[in-house]
Design a protein around this motif. Sequence first.
Motif, PDB file in Angstrom:
ATOM      1  N   TYR A 113      43.772  25.995  79.499  1.00 19.61           N
ATOM      2  CA  TYR A 113      42.705  25.526  78.828  1.00 19.61           C
ATOM      3  C   TYR A 113      41.441  26.512  78.584  1.00 19.61           C
ATOM      4  O   TYR A 113      41.672  27.118  79.290  1.00 19.61           O
ATOM      5  CB  TYR A 113      42.129  24.982  80.952  1.00 19.61           C
ATOM      6  CG  TYR A 113      41.922  25.667  81.952  1.00 19.61           C
ATOM      7  CD1 TYR A 113      40.149  26.535  82.339  1.00 19.61           C
ATOM      8  CD2 TYR A 113      42.582  26.076  82.604  1.00 19.61           C
ATOM      9  CE1 TYR A 113      40.113  26.963  83.479  1.00 19.61           C
ATOM     10  CE2 TYR A 113      42.233  26.970  83.661  1.00 19.61           C
ATOM     11  CZ  TYR A 113      40.966  28.047  84.286  1.00 19.61           C
ATOM     12  OH  TYR A 113      40.847  27.679  85.290  1.00 19.61           O
ATOM     13  N   ARG A 145      41.379  18.587  80.096  1.00 18.80           N
ATOM     14  CA  ARG A 145      42.579  18.501  81.760  1.00 18.80           C
ATOM     15  C   ARG A 145      41.574  18.547  82.503  1.00 18.80           C
ATOM     16  O   ARG A 145      42.130  17.163  83.554  1.00 18.80           O
ATOM     17  CB  ARG A 145      42.095  20.580  82.212  1.00 18.80           C
ATOM     18  CG  ARG A 145      43.011  20.729  82.977  1.00 18.80           C
ATOM     19  CD  ARG A 145      42.445  22.691  83.188  1.00 18.80           C
ATOM     20  NE  ARG A 145      43.341  22.995  84.459  1.00 18.80           N
ATOM     21  CZ  ARG A 145      42.479  23.269  85.152  1.00 18.80           C
ATOM     22  NH1 ARG A 145      40.839  22.970  85.490  1.00 18.80           N
ATOM     23  NH2 ARG A 145      42.716  24.161  86.334  1.00 18.80           N
ATOM     24  N   GLN A 172      36.673  19.773  80.603  1.00 16.22           N
ATOM     25  CA  GLN A 172      37.544  21.024  79.649  1.00 16.22           C
ATOM     26  C   GLN A 172      38.541  20.734  79.837  1.00 16.22           C
ATOM     27  O   GLN A 172      38.852  19.454  79.829  1.00 16.22           O
ATOM     28  CB  GLN A 172      38.236  21.726  81.196  1.00 16.22           C
ATOM     29  CG  GLN A 172      37.540  22.729  82.695  1.00 16.22           C
ATOM     30  CD  GLN A 172      38.136  23.808  82.875  1.00 16.22           C
ATOM     31  OE1 GLN A 172      39.145  23.100  84.048  1.00 16.22           O
ATOM     32  NE2 GLN A 172      37.608  24.549  83.879  1.00 16.22           N
ATOM     33  N   ARG A 196      42.635  21.617  77.952  1.00 14.18           N
ATOM     34  CA  ARG A 196      44.251  22.366  78.094  1.00 14.18           C
ATOM     35  C   ARG A 196      44.391  21.745  76.565  1.00 14.18           C
ATOM     36  O   ARG A 196      45.160  20.812  76.037  1.00 14.18           O
ATOM     37  CB  ARG A 196      44.373  21.276  78.529  1.00 14.18           C
ATOM     38  CG  ARG A 196      46.220  21.585  79.125  1.00 14.18           C
ATOM     39  CD  ARG A 196      46.766  21.088  80.362  1.00 14.18           C
ATOM     40  NE  ARG A 196      47.112  19.860  79.353  1.00 14.18           N
ATOM     41  CZ  ARG A 196      47.431  19.312  80.552  1.00 14.18           C
ATOM     42  NH1 ARG A 196      47.072  18.540  81.492  1.00 14.18           N
ATOM     43  NH2 ARG A 196      48.131  17.880  79.284  1.00 14.18           N
ATOM     44  N   ASN A 225      47.951  22.345  75.087  1.00 17.77           N
ATOM     45  CA  ASN A 225      49.551  22.830  75.301  1.00 17.77           C
ATOM     46  C   ASN A 225      49.655  23.564  74.545  1.00 17.77           C
ATOM     47  O   ASN A 225      50.987  23.611  75.647  1.00 17.77           O
ATOM     48  CB  ASN A 225      49.860  20.845  74.866  1.00 17.77           C
ATOM     49  CG  ASN A 225      48.908  19.869  75.940  1.00 17.77           C
ATOM     50  OD1 ASN A 225      48.567  19.872  76.995  1.00 17.77           O
ATOM     51  ND2 ASN A 225      48.686  19.135  75.131  1.00 17.77           N
ATOM     52  N   GLU A 258      48.436  25.547  85.704  1.00 17.83           N
ATOM     53  CA  GLU A 258      47.246  25.753  84.847  1.00 17.83           C
ATOM     54  C   GLU A 258      46.575  26.651  84.529  1.00 17.83           C
ATOM     55  O   GLU A 258      45.791  26.840  84.553  1.00 17.83           O
ATOM     56  CB  GLU A 258      46.579  23.811  85.092  1.00 17.83           C
ATOM     57  CG  GLU A 258      46.929  22.673  84.032  1.00 17.83           C
ATOM     58  CD  GLU A 258      46.502  21.514  84.241  1.00 17.83           C
ATOM     59  OE1 GLU A 258      45.839  21.684  85.317  1.00 17.83           O
ATOM     60  OE2 GLU A 258      47.486  20.759  83.135  1.00 17.83           O
TER      61      GLU A 258
END
Length: 243
Positions: free
Chosen positions: A79, A105, A109, A111, A113, A128
């Motif tokens: 993230y 996320r 924030q 993320r 992937n 995470e």
Amino acid sequence: MLRGEILRDGMTLVEILVSLGIVACLSALALPMFGRISALRDNTICSSNLKQIGAGICSYTSDHNGVLPGPLLSGQQPYFDSLPTWHRSSQLGFHLRDYLNIGSRSPGQMRNNVLICPARKQKNKNYENMVHYGVNIQVRFAESLTSQQPFGYANSMDWTKFGRYDDVQPMKISDLSRIVDEDGRSAASTTFAVMDADALDGRFAGLRGAPGVSNGAQPSHASRRNALFFDFHIEPLLITKTP
């Protein structure tokens, strides 16, 4: 007659136990196979992640006058901060956000992937908040006696690493041809750019990510670490000893 036929066609207790034993044996034989299939799948996805990261880096440099993404810290978590402090980000996911698979996320924030190793995700519920991949922040250049940082380095976030407060800015992708090994031979094809990171690898034993982020204690893929090299090919490195 019907009652007799039913008795003759039925299974005795011994036959039932034998059948259950056979099923149990077959299941025991099948479990390792399923484990190997799962490991192969995770390894394939991880290699695909690195391939996409390499393509994202190349696309990024095309849009930024040949300059590599950065400055970065060595530890890369999935993230990154989507608040207005973007220009201070030390995460590859932030710089490649327009080129890779991005998901949310939490508020503030995002993320990335592609920066999630599937093997580590399966082994750690808190995946995470873990570093999955690490970038190479110290390479040897032909004309230099000191290590260089192709992706720069976010010293303003971790000034103790190189003893300075200002960030080291990333280099141009054309500079990668100057990377050499200890014997002075061209080594872009044998020097990793991004790789699976774990605490058993001396290069990443003390790596830094964001506050509260840790790296895995064990390699994600048992006997190998997947790596993207500076010539942008992907290759697994067998783990023989801790570097």
